[in-house]
Design an enzyme around this catalytic site. Structure first.
Site, mmCIF file in Angstrom:
data_model
loop_
_atom_site.group_PDB
_atom_site.id
_atom_site.type_symbol
_atom_site.label_atom_id
_atom_site.label_comp_id
_atom_site.label_asym_id
_atom_site.label_seq_id
_atom_site.Cartn_x
_atom_site.Cartn_y
_atom_site.Cartn_z
ATOM 1 N N GLN A 172 0.868 -1.164 0.009
ATOM 2 C CA GLN A 172 0.166 0.028 -0.024
ATOM 3 C C GLN A 172 0.795 1.137 -0.065
ATOM 4 O OE1 GLN A 172 -3.407 -0.922 2.530
ATOM 5 N NE2 GLN A 172 -4.357 1.278 2.365
ATOM 6 N N SER A 211 4.009 -6.536 2.917
ATOM 7 C CA SER A 211 2.749 -6.465 3.495
ATOM 8 C C SER A 211 1.635 -7.192 2.529
ATOM 9 C CB SER A 211 2.150 -5.159 3.712
ATOM 10 O OG SER A 211 1.240 -4.843 4.556
ATOM 11 N N LEU A 212 0.677 -6.338 2.054
ATOM 12 C CA LEU A 212 -0.264 -6.975 1.004
ATOM 13 C C LEU A 212 0.371 -7.463 -0.023
ATOM 14 C CD1 LEU A 212 -1.239 -5.488 -1.705
ATOM 15 C CD2 LEU A 212 -1.480 -3.704 -0.369
ATOM 16 N N ARG A 254 -9.399 -8.336 4.217
ATOM 17 C CA ARG A 254 -8.085 -7.875 4.822
ATOM 18 C C ARG A 254 -8.268 -6.269 5.081
ATOM 19 N NH1 ARG A 254 -2.781 -6.097 3.675
ATOM 20 N NH2 ARG A 254 -1.038 -6.965 5.424
ATOM 21 N N HIS A 305 0.159 -3.433 11.244
ATOM 22 C CA HIS A 305 1.254 -4.037 11.696
ATOM 23 C C HIS A 305 1.369 -3.742 13.085
ATOM 24 C CE1 HIS A 305 1.829 -5.834 7.760
ATOM 25 N NE2 HIS A 305 1.527 -4.705 7.473
ATOM 26 N N GLN A 318 1.268 -11.779 10.181
ATOM 27 C CA GLN A 318 1.733 -10.610 9.631
ATOM 28 C C GLN A 318 0.874 -9.483 9.773
ATOM 29 O OE1 GLN A 318 0.466 -9.128 6.000
ATOM 30 N NE2 GLN A 318 2.088 -9.804 4.668
#
Length: 313
Positions: free
Chosen positions: A10, A94-95, A119, A203, A252
């Site tokens: 992102q 991340s994503l 998510r 996170h 994660q």
């Protein structure tokens, strides 16, 4: 030449991303249609026409960025490229880890889109608006940042969320604690401590409700062993066990994105070139700051596909 593919997270989104790929490659265009069908909406129109503020919403940006990355992969494949045998490792920020896993066949594109929509919504809903925050800390040692977070937390949550390398660490948690930690980091000698314009404290331990949602969501999709090793954000290691991969994806949500260590691991394990697959060049910039000996390239347009095919043939 030992090559790894990386997939952006992102912040790399931009209106119009992937349109060039969709126009040039029917296989890429089909990815966007798959995502639209999976979500039951015309996300492609939002990706290509905006508005930007709607595309930037977490629930939209996450599946959108995955769609662009997988469109780039399908464009490469349409030219005869295959991940297996050509690429040593894949990883995503991340994503982007979901994009990497979809590219490696762990889940289908449709399931990846649905998972990322879930998510994004779950991460947004985990903490009431205004109660969480994130800040980028530039130019301060990790131990000093961790000490500032511990001092500021005082029973609440404040922790390192992203280790992006190049002297950039991102902290996340309760708003007051993050603001205090940022101030303490400045006092400890940080070059900059910048509060980020984000919608939730990603996170961090405050994301635990979202982790529970993703545990259930991942249990409900078909999973396969990846065709190439995928480095996990939280372990900086790979596994072929689908259930273990799913567990790491759940971890994660609340765990640290260890991107500096990921790029360092690539360099220590013979990778000479990193290709950033999808929108933007954020990861390429980070990689150059972490390890100048590793070459970088990006694949986000039709011209990029042709250049990559020439280099990877």
């Amino acid at each position: 030449m030992a090559v790894a593919f990386t997939f952006p997270g992102q912040g790399s989104q931009a209106v119009g991303m992937g349109k060039d790929l969709a126009d040039a490659f029917p296989e890429a265009r089909r990815v966007f249609q798959e995502v639209d069908d999976a979500l039951g909406e015309n996300l492609s129109k939002l990706i290509w026409e905006g508005p930007e503020e709607t595309l930037t919403l977490t629930a939209n940006a996450q599946p959108a960025l995955m769609a662009v990355s997988l469109a780039a992969i399908r464009a490469l494949e349409s030219r005869g490229f295959s991940l297996k045998g050509k690429i040593a490792y894949v990883a995503g920020h991340s994503l982007g880890e979901y994009s990497a896993l979809a590219a490696a066949g762990f889940v289908s594109v449709a399931d990846a889109a649905r998972l990322l929509r879930i998510r994004g919504n779950a991460m947004q809903a985990a903490v009431p608006a205004g109660e969480g925050a994130m800040a980028a800390i530039i130019g301060l040692e990790q131990a000093d940042v961790e000490a500032a977070c511990a001092e500021a937390a005082k029973g609440s949550v404040c922790q390192i969320a992203n280790d992006n390398g190049g002297g950039q660490l991102v902290i996340s948690g309760a708003k007051a604690a993050v603001e205090l930690a940022a101030k303490l980091c400045t006092e400890k000698g940080a070059k900059r401590a910048l509060m980020l314009q984000v919608s939730a404290p990603f996170h961090s331990a405050l994301m635990a409700p979202a982790a529970n949602v993703m545990c259930e969501a991942l249990a409900g999709v078909a999973k396969n062993a990846p065709v190439v090793p995928v480095l996990s954000n939280v372990t900086v290691s790979s596994t072929s066990d689908p259930d273990e991969i799913a567990r790491r994806l759940v971890e994660q949500i609340t765990g640290r994105v260890r991107w500096r260590e990921t790029v360092e691991w690539f360099g220590a394990n013979g990778i000479t070139t990193l290709y950033e697959i999808g929108a933007g060049k954020v990861l390429s910039g980070l990689a150059r700051r972490i390890n100048r000996d590793v070459a970088t390239a990006s694949v986000g347009t039709a011209a990029d596909v042709e250049a990559a095919m020439a280099a990877l043939a």
